[in-house]
Design a protein around this motif. Structure first.
Motif: not given
Length: 611
Positions: A204-209, A336-340, A469-474, A254-258
């Motif tokens: 739901d959060l992803l759909r809003s962004q 030092d990383d934008l994701a975290t 944060n991670t997906l917004e950056y990617l 770019r990709a986020l792999v889980m």
């Protein structure tokens, strides 16, 4: 002419020349500077310069800063000046497209009301006083973006945060996120309503962004227009899909792999809990993952007694801390990383761990790590053990910190070297950008939220923020991703900090023993005083009086010893600090003065020889 008058005239001429030079430099070369800092703190990134040039219309910056209310707060004022200088630089480089206005929202003023209504965060200094340090930016169509407070904790990302805001205003198009998932985070699609039901909160959060596009696990090419991929729990993807992902990443995607060695949220066998638990609930992305420089060991689960959080077990009501149910906090995250950056707490469940493969060509950046006492548990023990306490003693130490998430960047080659089509990309032309986690369960609502009696969920960890944060950056554009994080404007005294740590280690045992002894004496005194209150005559017996006096005397002696030890802890540090100040304040100017005096003496002697 008298030499004295010539000297005065010469000095007057030099002063006049200096004033003219200052005036002309401010007029024609305003903003020019030489950046001599180690991390080039005052040099704009090339990506920022391109973003500044991108808006077609004007962008208006309203910088809210409590100037008068921070007169006695040099720390905030110093950082506010950095922010103001940075905003001025953006305006100067924009050729008039960015227009900056500085506003001091004084208490009970219209400016303060405006700041609060627009979303600027008031930070209380005391019961009556708030300070403001934020930015409201708007474009020509009245789209507004806000930085509610410029936190000094994010100073290394100051340029990124401002550039990201400009990019949003200049490129208002919503980004498209392509999702490949073996876990139904999207719930069930309702054809009558045209929406999804029983979806995960994170979905739901992803759909809003983002614009969400669910991708088929069988595809020959990643569709055009996908700004980033989210790949969740991939299980035995077909070769053509793996090749499509390989080429997408090498081509700049770019990709986020889980991934996960044992995803509790996967339902492998519906209707049979025991059989489902014994099934293979792992995922992998071979050979892509290894080709990018990482591997996730099979049948191994990350465990850490220091990070264990309580979970419910079947045989008792009270939750028990589980060594593979991990709550990562504070220094577990790469700040030092934008994701975290800014993430303070995350929860992972039966996570795996990632490690570099030999001879990898990519750059691997740890994002989430366990403590120095982290280790592993065999997956079989996780499956068959009912009591989590039985797992604590069988953790296999790793002799170092294990990593649950990495960023992968740098140059990569295709995992399919035998492909020879004209469109085949054999090697990335620019650094790849992939983030990999070894846990999928973190997505489930019950891992990072708590249900509320009134309905809805209350977050207890920041799993959602990490994903967003991670997906917004990617999904950001190439220029935004290229903006490096800055070093800190404030530089710590490294040697002083190391001395303090060493002193703490050397004296920890002594201090601990003294504190324990002091607490026992205080408890004894309190017990005697309680005995006094219980007596009807409110008086102590002679033995109790003596015991109280002895305890109070001992309390004073222990306090004095404790004060002396703590004083000794700081003595060497203060001595070094004093010498540092003497060198900075006195010695350096003295050396300059001596060099100037020597130069003058040499000049006089040279002049005399010439005469």
């Amino acid at each position: 002419m008298n030499k004295r008058y010539l000297t005065i005239a010469g000095l007057f001429f030099l002063a006049l020349l200096f004033l003219n030079f200052t005036f002309l430099s401010n007029l024609f070369i305003k903003g020019a500077q030489i950046d001599l800092t180690e991390d080039k703190l005052y040099t704009m990134s090339d990506g920022t310069k391109k973003i500044i040039a991108s808006p077609d219309e004007h962008i208006y910056f309203n910088f809210y800063f409590s100037d008068k209310n921070t007169k006695n707060n040099p720390y905030i004022r110093s950082y506010a000046l950095r922010v103001k200088e940075m905003l001025e630089k953006y305006a100067a480089l924009s050729n008039g497209k960015i227009r900056l206005k500085v506003i001091d929202p004084e208490p009970y003023s219209e400016e303060e009301d405006s700041a609060v209504n627009l979303g600027i965060k008031p930070v209380p200094v005391n019961e009556e006083l708030n300070i403001y340090l934020g930015l409201v930016a708007a474009n020509a169509v009245d789209q507004i973006e806000v930085i509610d407070f410029f936190s000094p904790a994010r100073e290394s990302f100051l340029e990124y945060d401002i550039s990201r805001l400009i990019n949003k205003l200049a490129n208002a198009k919503t980004k498209t996120l392509g999702i490949i998932s073996y876990i139904p985070i999207y719930g069930q699609y309702n054809y009558k309503t045209g929406g999804y039901e029983n979806s995960y909160l994170i979905f739901d959060l992803l759909r809003s962004q983002f614009n969400i596009k669910l991708l088929n696990t069988k595809m020959d090419k990643v569709p055009a227009g996908i700004d980033s991929l989210l790949i969740i729990h991939p299980k035995n993807l077909p070769q053509n899909t793996l090749y499509a992902i390989d080429q997408y990443v090498l081509n700049g995607g770019r990709a986020l792999v889980m991934l996960d060695p044992f995803a509790e949220i996967e339902v492998a066998v519906a209707g049979n809990t025991l059989q489902d638990r014994m099934s293979d609930k792992s995922s992998n992305l071979s050979p892509l993952l290894e080709n990018w420089g990482l591997e996730m060991p099979k049948e191994q689960v990350l465990a850490d007694n220091n990070l264990a959080f309580p979970v419910g077990v079947s045989y008792q009501k009270r939750p028990i801390s589980h060594p593979s149910a991990l709550q990562f906090v504070d220094d577990a995250f790469n700040m030092d990383d934008l994701a975290t950056n800014g993430i303070k707490k995350m929860r992972l469940f039966h996570s795996g761990y990632l490690k570099p493969v030999k001879n990898h060509s990519t750059e691997l950046i740890p994002l989430i790590q366990g403590t120095d006492e982290s280790g592993t548990l065999p997956l079989e023990r996780i499956k068959y053990t009912v009591n989590p306490n039985e797992l604590r003693s069988v953790i296999e130490p790793a002799n170092g910190r294990l990593t649950a998430a990495y960023r992968i960047t740098g140059t990569a080659k295709s995992a399919f070297p035998d492909k020879h089509s004209s469109e085949h990309i054999a090697k990335s032309k620019s650094p790849i950008n992939v983030i990999v986690t070894a846990d999928v369960d973190m997505l489930h609502d019950l891992i990072w939220t708590q249900p509320q009696e009134s309905g809805g969920f209350m977050p207890v960890a920041e799993n959602g923020n990490f994903i967003l944060n991670t997906l917004e950056y990617l999904t950001g554009n190439t220029e935004l991703i290229s903006i490096r994080n800055r070093g800190k404007f404030t530089r710590p005294f490294t040697l002083l900090n190391e001395m303090r740590k060493d002193a703490d280690k050397k004296n920890y045992k002594t201090v601990s023993e003294l504190v324990t002894k002091l607490r026992k004496i205080e408890a004894d005194i309190l017990a005697i005083q309680e005995q006094k209150k219980s007596r009807t005559d409110m008086a102590l017996t002679p033995d109790q009086e003596n015991t109280l006096k002895n305890a109070q005397r001992e309390q004073k002696l222990v306090t004095q010893k404790l004060r002396a030890v703590r004083h000794q802890l700081n003595r060497d540090i203060e001595k070094l600090g004093t010498w540092t100040k003497i060198i900075n304040i006195g010695l350096i100017p003295l050396l300059i003065a001596i060099l100037g005096l020597l130069a003058a003496i040499i000049r006089v002697k040279t002049k005399k020889r010439g005469q």
